[in-house]
Design a protein around this motif. Structure first.
Motif, PDB file in Angstrom:
ATOM      1  N   SER B 220      35.854 147.537 -36.341  1.00 60.15           N
ATOM      2  CA  SER B 220      36.344 146.163 -36.256  1.00 60.15           C
ATOM      3  C   SER B 220      37.845 146.128 -36.000  1.00 60.15           C
ATOM      4  N   ALA B 221      38.531 147.236 -36.334  1.00 60.84           N
ATOM      5  CA  ALA B 221      39.971 147.299 -36.090  1.00 60.84           C
ATOM      6  C   ALA B 221      40.290 147.855 -34.704  1.00 60.84           C
ATOM      7  N   ALA B 514      36.288 125.992 -30.033  1.00 65.70           N
ATOM      8  CA  ALA B 514      36.935 124.798 -30.577  1.00 65.70           C
ATOM      9  C   ALA B 514      37.843 125.118 -31.753  1.00 65.70           C
ATOM     10  N   ILE B 515      37.552 126.201 -32.433  1.00 64.08           N
ATOM     11  CA  ILE B 515      38.374 126.536 -33.600  1.00 64.08           C
ATOM     12  C   ILE B 515      38.931 127.952 -33.459  1.00 64.08           C
ATOM     13  N   ALA B 516      38.957 128.453 -32.250  1.00 67.00           N
ATOM     14  CA  ALA B 516      39.544 129.748 -31.871  1.00 67.00           C
ATOM     15  C   ALA B 516      38.712 130.932 -32.350  1.00 67.00           C
ATOM     16  N   GLY B 517      38.250 130.894 -33.569  1.00 64.42           N
ATOM     17  CA  GLY B 517      37.443 132.002 -34.091  1.00 64.42           C
ATOM     18  C   GLY B 517      36.939 131.631 -35.463  1.00 64.42           C
ATOM     19  N   ALA B 518      35.801 132.166 -35.834  1.00 62.77           N
ATOM     20  CA  ALA B 518      35.222 131.831 -37.136  1.00 62.77           C
ATOM     21  C   ALA B 518      34.813 133.109 -37.857  1.00 62.77           C
ATOM     22  N   THR B 519      34.801 133.007 -39.186  1.00 64.30           N
ATOM     23  CA  THR B 519      34.364 134.130 -40.015  1.00 64.30           C
ATOM     24  C   THR B 519      33.157 133.702 -40.835  1.00 64.30           C
ATOM     25  N   LEU B 537      33.714 135.887 -33.325  1.00 68.96           N
ATOM     26  CA  LEU B 537      32.985 135.725 -34.580  1.00 68.96           C
ATOM     27  C   LEU B 537      33.144 137.003 -35.400  1.00 68.96           C
ATOM     28  N   THR B 538      33.477 136.821 -36.668  1.00 70.20           N
ATOM     29  CA  THR B 538      33.684 137.954 -37.570  1.00 70.20           C
ATOM     30  C   THR B 538      32.735 137.830 -38.755  1.00 70.20           C
TER      31      THR B 538
END
Lengths: 168, 563
Positions: B220-221, B514-519, B537-538
């Motif tokens: 993920s990094a 719409a919210i750039a990215g979500a977790t 998405l994370t």
């Protein structure tokens, strides 16, 4: 008087016949002992060989029951000169309340009295017995695959499929 | 004198000869004893060697019994809905092995009474366990083994992304594509190289043992890593239609055969749940079920006036003033007003209703199903919020759930084409919900109806389980939409959504632009492809297992220990 006494005191020796008979008996005894010794040594060597082969079969059976493919077992185990062949044959038997279960018969064939090659790890040399004498023993095994099987048959796990797009 | 001397000498000679004979006999006796001992030892050694073979076969049969116990538990016990009332003996014909499964209570996948720490590394550290005693004969007696039929939800255990074998084997698209980062373990029951080259990044990979072909695995990094090198224990989620229960099939949302591991069963057992149908207008808020006509309520005249105004097109103001200023309005009047929008100028009906919060359920339901434009979307939303509505359906397949409501219950929804999950936009409110009990939201669509869209609005810190099921149509019928758009919206960038997504026969197309990215704090389990079409998405791990581990559907496996 002294002369009579000396003659009278002379000890009588064993006769030739006695000596020959005694020698013959001794020779027979020594020959029998020697022959029996060789036989017993050979038997002991057979015992030792059998122990090693049984251990080999024990390990092979355990590896199989742990899930190792039968074809890989001989490559995993160290070479045992006495072993001529290790074979497996799988059949099916029906277990009540459970249904068909695969039963694998693992058979080991070994030279009972003389190895064809020297075991480099051993300093022992086989010294007697018939080179051609072999013995076979079998053990019946079942195993349960306790891990997710590789062949889920979802249609997307075939090797050809994998290979076709293997390069990232 | 001479005679006496000769006799003496003769006697001495005879004695000497006798001594030699005795010595020879003694030596012969010792030799015989030695040879006999040698023979005896060799004979014993021979017997010992042959007994090795006997012992070998006993060990093999003992291990056969253990394997037999595994096979029997896999086949008859681990995934089923009930325990065993009496001991069951499994025996291979020919005396090749035997296992006696002792009686035990309850289905392993339903067990909630015991939580154990795991002793091996390939399974969750914490799990439920149904302990089963199994006796295995070793040739001399029975040895007691304890087979622990363990179960736990894999997502909660750290498998943040679990991809089961695809429900559609012909689907050749990558299982995962787009910008998806997994801050945990990604587990694939079955996969090929292309599944890892289309954007997936995960800190750990657990792959099928036979995957072929060279690929790279990204963390993920952004670093590189190798997949985990241990096999995955054979697992089951229970019955999955007609397929083998151990091949990764999913039937966990609502099931008859697999009810012991289905969400609907757990939700229904809680006693606090609501079932609703997306094709029927519905709303639930704080108000009473209905407002009956009572003293002073001249319902007939009001309803008559509504009809007259709608028919004549005049008298709107008079009607508006009468209804607005009435001390009480019955549900009949309000529902009739909602259903007759022509009797009101724009915004006036909203004002009449807005003065009477909390609105009765039947009025809210009428508002939910109103499609003629008498009440705008914004007005409806405002009315619902002020009446503390926590769920409503427009009757056309759309269901909206307000996650901040304290009244929120477990939901079992059917015939849903659009699902909107409204989270709070106030961070303080969102934080206050983090300690609430988890809620399960189930969508169990019948054959032919697919979920087209799921909207995640704002943020959510209340733990939810979103389990979506899409049924396969009958042979010859067109497929429904198996991959709904999952769109993250709202005013907050990079919001967190605490939820565990269980997608049965359902994929997803995520959009977070719409919210750039979500977790997603929780994880995803699916058996159709997932695609992040836009944005990022994370997945992060949910550590609060309280009340959640007993709500979630689980995987079951076996651990066995010699007692």
């Amino acid at each position: 008087m002294n002369l009579r006494t000396d003659i009278g005191e002379r000890r009588r020796a064993y006769t030739l016949v006695e000596a020959l008979v005694a020698s013959s008996l001794l020779l027979i005894g020594v020959s029998a002992a020697a022959s029996m010794s060789l036989t017993l040594l050979t038997q002991e060597e057979i015992n030792e060989r059998s122990v090693k082969v049984f251990n080999y079969l024990d390990n092979a059976a355990r590896l199989y029951q742990l899930g190792v493919p039968a074809s890989d077992i001989e490559d995993i185990l160290p070479v045992e000169p006495g072993v001529q062949a290790l074979t497996t044959a799988t059949g099916t038997t029906t277990v009540p309340l459970l249904g068909p279960v695969d039963v694998t018969t693992m058979t080991i064939t070994y030279l009972a009295s003389e190895a064809l090659e020297k075991n480099q790890a051993s300093e022992l040399e086989w010294t007697g017995g018939d080179v051609e004498a072999t013995r076979s023993e079998s053990v019946s095994l079942i195993r349960a695959d306790s891990y997710i099987p590789a062949d889920l048959d979802s249609g997307s796990d075939s090797d050809s499929d994998s290979d076709s797009d293997s390069d990232p | 004198m001479i005679l006496q001397t000769d006799r003496k000498h003769d006697r001495t000679r005879r004695h000497e000869r006798g001594s030699i004979l005795v010595i020879c006999m003694v030596l012969a006796a010792f030799g015989t004893i030695g040879v006999a001992a040698w023979l005896s030892l060799l004979d014993a050694r021979g017997h010992q060697v042959e007994q090795n073979l006997t012992a070998l076969k006993r060990r093999a049969h003992y291990n056969n019994g253990r394997a037999l116990a595994h096979l029997a538990i896999y086949k008859n016990h681990l995934h089923v809905a009930e325990g065993v009332a009496a001991d069951v003996v499994y025996e291979i014909p020919g005396g090749l092995g035997r296992a006696t499964v002792r009686a035990y209570d309850g289905a392993p996948l339903r067990n909630q009474s015991s939580v154990r720490r795991s002793k091996i590394g390939a399974v969750p550290l914490r799990s439920f366990s149904t302990d089963v005693r199994v006796d295995l004969p070793d040739g001399a007696g029975d040895r007691e083994w304890q087979f622990q039929l363990r179960s736990y939800n894999p997502v909660l255990a750290g498998d943040l992304l679990v991809m089961h074998p695809l429900a559609d084997p012909e689907d050749t698209s990558p299982m995962i594509s787009g910008n998806l980062a997994v801050k945990g373990r990604a587990v694939f029951w079955d996969a090929v190289v292309r599944d890892f080259t289309a954007g997936l990044r995960a800190d750990e990979y657990h792959l099928p043992v036979d995957i072929a072909g060279q690929t790279s695995f990204a963390t993920s990094a952004g670093g590189s890593t190798l997949p985990l090198n241990y096999p995955r224990p054979r697992q089951t989620t229970g019955f999955a239609g007609s397929t083998d229960p151990y091949r990764g099939g999913l039937d966990i949302v609502r099931s008859i055969d697999n009810s012991h591991n289905a969400y609907a069963t757990r939700v229904q057992a809680s006693g606090t749940f609501l079932e609703l149908n997306g094709s029927t207008p519905y709303a639930r808020g704080d108000g009473p079920d209905t407002e009956p006509p009572g003293p002073g309520n001249s319902d007939d005249s009001k309803i008559k006036q509504i009809d007259e105004v709608a028919a004549s097109g005049t008298g709107h103001d008079s009607l508006y003033n009468r209804l607005l200023n009435a001390p009480r309005l019955s549900s009949d009047v309000m529902v009739h007003a909602v259903e007759t929008p022509a009797a009101f100028h724009p915004g006036k009906l909203y004002e009449i209703l807005d003065a009477r919060h909390p609105l009765p359920i039947d009025v809210l339901t009428a508002v939910a199903g109103e499609t003629t434009g008498g009440i705008t979307e914004e007005e409806r939303d405002a009315l619902f919020r002020k009446s503390n509505v926590w769920i409503w359906s427009n009757g056309a397949g759309k269901i909206v759930v307000y996650l901040w409501s304290p009244n929120l219950q477990h939901l079992i929804m059917r015939e849903v084409t659009e699902l909107v999950l409204e989270g709070p936009d106030d961070p303080a409110v969102a934080d206050s919900l983090s300690t609430e009990s988890p809620v399960a939201l189930l969508v169990d669509n019948p054959p032919g109806i697919g979920l087209d869209r799921v909207e995640f609005n704002e943020q959510n810190k209340r733990r939810i389980v979103l389990a979506l099921s899409t049924a396969s149509p009958a042979s010859g019928d067109p497929d429904p939409n198996y991959s709904p758009d999952m769109v993250f919206t709202g005013s907050l960038p990079f919001p967190d959504w605490r939820m565990i997504l269980d997608l049965q026969n359902t994929g997803a197309v995520f959009d977070t632009t719409a919210i750039a990215g979500a977790t997603v704090v929780g994880g995803i389990r699916a058996n159709r492809p997932l695609r992040v079409a836009a944005g990022r998405l994370t997945l992060e791990r949910e550590f609060d297992t309280n009340e959640l581990e007993t709500l979630l559907s689980r995987n079951a496996w076996i651990e066995s220990y010699l007692q």
